[in-house]
Design an enzyme around this catalytic site. Structure first.
Site, PDB file in Angstrom:
ATOM      1  N   CYS A   1       0.927  -1.364  -0.006  1.00  0.00           N
ATOM      2  CA  CYS A   1      -0.045  -0.008  -0.001  1.00  0.00           C
ATOM      3  C   CYS A   1       1.002   1.239  -0.045  1.00  0.00           C
ATOM      4  CB  CYS A   1      -1.091   0.133   1.188  1.00  0.00           C
ATOM      5  SG  CYS A   1      -2.346   0.936   0.805  1.00  0.00           S
TER       6      CYS A   1
ATOM      7  N   HIS B   1      -3.404  -4.950   0.261  1.00  0.00           N
ATOM      8  CA  HIS B   1      -2.935  -5.681   1.379  1.00  0.00           C
ATOM      9  C   HIS B   1      -3.413  -7.175   1.285  1.00  0.00           C
ATOM     10  CE1 HIS B   1      -2.783  -1.900   4.158  1.00  0.00           C
ATOM     11  NE2 HIS B   1      -3.528  -1.167   2.994  1.00  0.00           N
TER      12      HIS B   1
ATOM     13  N   GLU C   1      -1.760  -9.206   3.109  1.00  0.00           N
ATOM     14  CA  GLU C   1      -1.743  -9.866   4.484  1.00  0.00           C
ATOM     15  C   GLU C   1      -3.073 -10.017   5.181  1.00  0.00           C
ATOM     16  OE1 GLU C   1      -1.052  -6.806   3.788  1.00  0.00           O
ATOM     17  OE2 GLU C   1      -1.355  -5.268   5.387  1.00  0.00           O
TER      18      GLU C   1
HETATM   19  N1  GLN Z   1      -1.925   6.590   2.646  1.00  0.00           N
HETATM   20  C1  GLN Z   1      -2.177   5.775   1.484  1.00  0.00           C
HETATM   21  C2  GLN Z   1      -3.199   6.252   0.707  1.00  0.00           C
HETATM   22  O1  GLN Z   1      -4.395   6.767   1.577  1.00  0.00           O
HETATM   23  C3  GLN Z   1      -1.750   4.432   1.887  1.00  0.00           C
HETATM   24  C4  GLN Z   1      -2.717   3.718   2.754  1.00  0.00           C
HETATM   25  C5  GLN Z   1      -2.169   2.636   3.433  1.00  0.00           C
HETATM   26  O2  GLN Z   1      -0.881   2.489   3.327  1.00  0.00           O
HETATM   27  N2  GLN Z   1      -3.244   1.635   3.935  1.00  0.00           N
HETATM   28  O3  GLN Z   1      -3.435   6.026  -0.392  1.00  0.00           O
END
Ligand code: GLN
Length: 564
Positions: A407, A533, A535
Site C-alpha cells: 500500500c 493488502h 496480509e
Molecule cells: N496513505 C496511502 C493512501 O491513502 C496508503 C494507505 C495505506 O497504506 N493503507 O493511499
C-alpha cells in the site's frame, strides 16, 4: 445495574418488550465471550481458538466482536490507540481481532461481524429522528439493548451458522460495557440452552509470595453475576499451571462445573492455543452445554502439521519491517502473522526486525538493512517517516534485496523510482505534497469531492488481473486474484509508460477501472509492490502465496550469499 438506570422506567420497558415480543425458537447456538480483571488477556485468541475447534468438528461457525467504544468504526482510530485496523472483504474497517478470527478458521468476516457502541447509538438516533419510536422516550433499555440484541442475532438468523460466537470487548466492570452485558443477560434468558457464556479471567502469580491468586477471578465472576450473568465456563489466563485443587476451589466459588474451569497458559505461539484448550475439552464442554453430543475428535490434522513445521523449523530468515508504528507491534499484526505463516510454509523460522522509518536515512540505511534477507515497506498514512522509507527503498533496490511494498510501501516504491531513476527529484504523492509537480501517486478524480471521514477510501476486496509472466502471477499461480484495499491514493497512470520504459513494470491492474494494483522491477530478484493488502487474507491453513514467495526469495538470497 439499577443504580445506573431509572428503576421504574426499566421495569415498564422490560414488561412492555416481554408482552409484545414472541420469543423465537432458535437453533443456532450463541456463545458469549466476556473478559474480566484486566484487558489484553487474549479474548480474541480464545474465541478464535474455540471457533477453530468447532469448525474442525464440522460445525459452521462465525465470530463477531461488539466493541464498547463510541467511534462508529475503528477506521478513524490511530494505531497507537487500538492496534491495526483490519479490513473485511466487504470493505468494513474493523478491530484487529477479526484478523485473528479469519486466521484461525475458514470464515470470512464482514461488516456484520464488528459492531461498536458508536454504530448502535448512531442507528438508534437515526431511528429516533425518523420517528420510528412513535413518541416513546428513547432509553438504554430497551432501545439500545434491543438494537444490540438485534445485531447479535443478525448472523445467526441467516441460518448459515451452527454457532455464533460473540466477543464482548472491554472488561466486565467498565461503564461502557453495561448495555452489552445487559443485552447478553436478556439473550441468555431468551435463548436458554442455545447459549453459553465463557468468561476469561486472570490468575496472577505473585513472585514475592510465590503464589497464584484466585481472588481477582472470584471478584470478576461476582461482578458478572451481579449483572445477572452466570458464566458456564471459565478460562483462566495464567503464566503458571493452576493446580487442580485451586481450579476446584474456583469452580465452587463461582458456580461453574469443575471441568469447565480451564486454564490458558502462555504458549510459544498463539496457534498452540486451540490444541491447549482442546486438551482440556473446551469444545466438548461447549457442545455438552448446548445440548449436542460430541462424536469423535475434531479433524486437526492440517493444524497439527502446521504447528509441527512452525516449531520444527530451525533455519532463520531475517525479515525487516520498515514502518513508523514499530513501538506498537499490534499496528502491523496481519503483516507479522502473514510472515509467520509464510516462513512456516517454507520451513523457516521467522526473525522479524522492526525498523523505525523515522530513524532511517541514506547514512545509516546500510547499517540497518544489510543484515536483512528481505524487507517489507509498511502501509501507512501521512508524511511522518516517509523519507526513511525512500532511503530504505533506494538502498534495497540498489543492493537487490527482496523487497515487498504494501500500500503506502508500494506508493513509496513508485516515488523513489521516479526520483532516483526517472530523474524527477520532486516526485511525490499528493497526500504528502498537494503541489508536487510530479504527482506519480494521486487521488482518484471521483474521490476528490468526498469529505466525510471513512467515505473517501477505497475499501474491501477488488479484482486484480496480473500479467502471466509477472513474479506476482507466478507466486499466486494465477492471473486473476482478489485482495483487500484500504487507501485513498493511486498510481497515476499518466506516468505509466515512463516507468515501464525505465524498468518498473505495472503488472497488475483492476479489470474494471484500469487502476494499477501491482508494480515490480523484473530485473531484480524480488521487488514487488501491491496497492492492496495481501496480509489480510493470509490464514494458517491458506497462507498468502505472495508472502510465501517473498519469504522464499529472501531465504534464497541469504543462501546465495553464504554460497558465494
Ligand atoms: N496513505 C496511502 C493512501 O491513502 C496508503 C494507505 C495505506 O497504506 N493503507 O493511499
Amino acid at each position: 445495574m439499577t443504580i445506573f438506570f431509572c428503576r421504574c422506567n426499566r421495569k415498564i420497558s422490560i414488561f412492555a418488550s416481554l408482552k409484545f415480543q414472541q420469543l423465537p425458537k432458535v437453533e443456532t447456538k450463541y456463545i458469549f465471550v466476556t473478559g474480566g480483571v484486566v484487558s489484553s488477556l487474549g479474548k480474541g485468541i480464545v474465541a478464535a481458538s474455540l471457533a477453530c475447534l468447532l469448525e474442525a468438528r464440522g460445525y459452521r461457525v462465525t465470530i463477531q466482536k461488539f466493541d464498547p467504544y463510541y467511534n462508529v468504526d475503528p477506521g478513524t482510530l490511530n494505531p497507537y490507540e487500538h492496534g491495526e485496523c483490519y479490513v473485511t472483504e466487504d470493505g468494513q474497517e474493523t478491530d484487529l481481532d477479526l484478523g485473528h478470527y479469519e486466521r484461525f478458521t475458514n470464515m470470512r468476516t464482514s461488516r456484520a461481524n464488528n459492531v461498536t457502541s458508536g454504530r448502535i447509538f448512531q442507528s438508534v438516533i437515526d431511528k429516533e429522528r425518523r420517528g420510528d419510536y412513535l413518541g416513546k422516550t428513547v432509553q438504554i433499555i430497551p432501545h439500545i439493548t434491543d438494537e444490540i440484541k438485534r445485531d447479535i442475532r443478525l448472523l445467526g438468523e441467516t441460518g448459515r451458522y451452527d454457532y455464533v460466537i460473540t466477543e464482548i470487548g472491554g472488561t466486565v466492570g467498565d461503564i461502557e460495557s453495561l448495555p452489552f452485558l445487559e443485552s447478553v443477560r436478556q439473550l441468555r434468558w431468551e435463548l436458554g440452552r442455545d447459549s453459553v457464556t465463557v468468561h476469561l479471567t486472570y490468575v496472577p502469580y505473585l513472585h514475592a509470595a510465590k503464589e497464584l491468586k484466585t481472588k481477582p477471578t472470584q471478584h470478576s465472576v461476582k461482578q458478572l453475576q451481579q449483572l445477572g450473568i452466570q458464566p458456564d465456563i471459565l478460562v483462566l489466563r495464567t503464566e503458571k499451571d493452576v493446580p487442580a485443587p485451586m481450579r476446584l476451589k474456583i469452580a465452587q466459588f463461582c458456580n461453574v462445573a469443575p471441568d469447565a474451569v480451564i486454564q490458558s497458559m502462555d504458549c510459544p505461539s498463539i496457534y498452540d492455543v486451540p490444541l491447549m484448550l482442546h486438551s482440556q475439552h473446551l469444545d466438548e464442554i461447549v457442545m455438552r452445554l448446548t445440548g449436542l453430543t460430541s462424536q469423535g475428535e475434531p479433524d486437526l490434522t492440517r493444524w497439527r502439521s502446521f504447528l509441527d513445521r512452525l516449531h520444527g523449523a530451525t533455519r532463520e530468515v531475517n525479515i525487516g519491517l520498515v514502518g513508523k508504528y514499530v513501538e506498537l507491534q499490534d499496528a502491523y499484526k496481519s503483516i507479522s502473522e502473514a510472515l509467520v505463516h509464510a516462513a512456516t510454509y517454507n520451513d523457516l523460522k521467522l526473525k522479524l526486525t522492526y525498523i523505525h522509518s523515522e530513524r532511517l536515512d541514506d547514512n545509516n540505511a546500510e547499517e540497518l538493512l544489510s543484515g536483512m534477507d528481505g524487507v517489507i515497506i509498511a502501509p501507512g498514512f501521512g508524511q511522518r517517516g516517509i523519507e526513511g522509507k525512500f532511503a530504505a527503498l533506494k538502498w534495497l533496490r540498489e543492493h537487490d534485496v527482496p523487497t515487498f511494498g504494501i500500500c503506502l510501501g508500494m506508493q513509496c516504491m513508485v516515488i523513489e523510482f521516479a526520483r532516483n531513476v526517472l530523474g524527477l527529484p520532486q516526485a511525490n504523492s499528493t497526500e504528502m505534497n498537494p503541489d508536487t509537480p510530479h504527482n506519480v501517486i494521486d487521488i482518484m478524480e471521483e474521490q476528490k469531492h468526498i469529505s466525510n471521514m471513512g467515505g473517501t477510501m477505497r475499501l474491501g476486496a477488488y479484482d486484480c488481473r496480473l500479467k502471466p509472466e509477472s513474479r506476482a502471477a507466478k507466486a499466486y499461480g494465477a492471473t486473476d486474484v482478489r485482495e483487500r484495499h484500504r487507501h485513498r491514493y493511486e498510481f497515476n497512470s499518466a506516468y505509466r509508460t515512463r516507468f515501464e520504459q525505465a524498468g518498473l513494470a505495472c503488472v497488475g491492474e483492476n479489470p474494471a477501472s484500469g487502476l494499477v494494483e501491482v508494480v515490480e522491477i523484473p530485473s531484480l530478484r524480488w521487488f514487488v509492490g501491491t496497492q492492496y493488502h495481501p496480509e489480510y487474507s493470509s490464514t494458517v491453513l491458506n497462507p498468502s502465496l505472495l508472502f510465501v514467495d517473498f519469504v522464499k526469495a529472501a531465504a534464497d538470497k541469504a543462501q546465495s550469499n553464504t554460497d558465494q
